[in-house]
Design an enzyme around this catalytic site. Structure first.
Site: not given
Length: 253
Positions: A85, A170, A204, A206
């Site tokens: 990432k 983040e 987190h 779907k």
């Protein structure tokens, strides 16, 4: 393939052929040499490592090529850029795609605390595994007192799922929608296949995907698809790829 504790799992019973791996638990599926050995023993010419585990491991993709096996997935060079990432964020930044503020490498707990303290009052952060995806190794932190537990749990989960326990931090975009752009490339040309709205999630991950997204206007759709195509072209993508975006309540990306 299956680990010792998965011998009676549904995928083993449903498969036309099944091959035992040494060991048990996630570690069995992270043993690249054992997977290559199983492929050779059974005469396979292609190897799909599953979802998670070694699916985004560039070293494993190269190991397959060295063994004469087709790795079902992106080229190793693409995985090196997008399977990590932090590298993916750097690619996005080079392509002019907006990225949220974050630490710039594997992050210690003290570094995470300093990053959170440097944000505006009331800001939240997300502790993220550097490797892998699928919502594993991801923890939202809205209170400073919860950071240590989130950092510890994210590292533990990432290490078990991906064999790499590195995490970074983040800034969280809240509230946000999750929109994905599907890309197909042949190493020379790339095209987008539209988007999916993936905001309905649990832990987190779907639950429902809606295509096309009912929440995007034409301008935002064009912008997201353009970002995805730009990044895929920069990487000469040679596979199907999904580029995932967070869209804020005001339409910011």
């Amino acid at each position: 393939v299956f680990s010792a504790d998965d011998a009676d799992a549904l995928h083993v019973r449903a498969a036309g052929a099944a091959h035992a791996l040494p060991g048990s638990g996630p570690a069995a599926y992270l043993d690249g040499e054992a997977l290559v050995a199983a492929a050779r023993a059974t005469g396979c010419d292609a190897l799909h490592p599953g979802y998670g585990f070694l699916a985004e491991n560039a070293g494993f993709a190269r190991r397959c090529a060295a063994a004469g096996l087709r790795f079902v997935g992106p080229r190793p060079e693409t995985l090196e850029q997008l399977g990590d990432k932090l590298h993916a964020r750097a690619v996005a930044a080079r392509c002019g795609v907006p990225v949220l503020a974050a630490t710039d490498g594997p992050t210690s707990l003290d570094e995470a605390r300093r990053f959170l303290a440097g944000l505006d009052p009331g800001a939240a952060v997300v502790v993220k595994a550097v490797a892998g995806g699928g919502g594993r190794g991801l923890r939202l932190v809205t209170e400073a007192d919860a950071l240590e537990e989130a950092w510890t749990r994210a590292r533990s989960e990432a290490g078990a799922a991906f064999g790499n326990d590195a995490v970074y931090v983040e800034r969280a975009l809240l509230p946000a929608r999750h929109v994905e752009i599907q890309i197909v490339g042949d190493g020379r040309h790339v095209r987008h296949l539209g988007e999916r709205e993936c905001s309905l999630q649990r832990r987190h991950q779907k639950l429902v995907e809606i295509a096309p997204s009912p929440t995007l206007d034409a301008d935002l759709r064009e912008r997201l698809c353009g970002y995805a195509v730009r990044m895929a072209a920069a990487l000469a993508c040679e596979s199907l790829c999904t580029f995932e975006f967070l869209v804020g309540a005001d339409g910011c990306v």
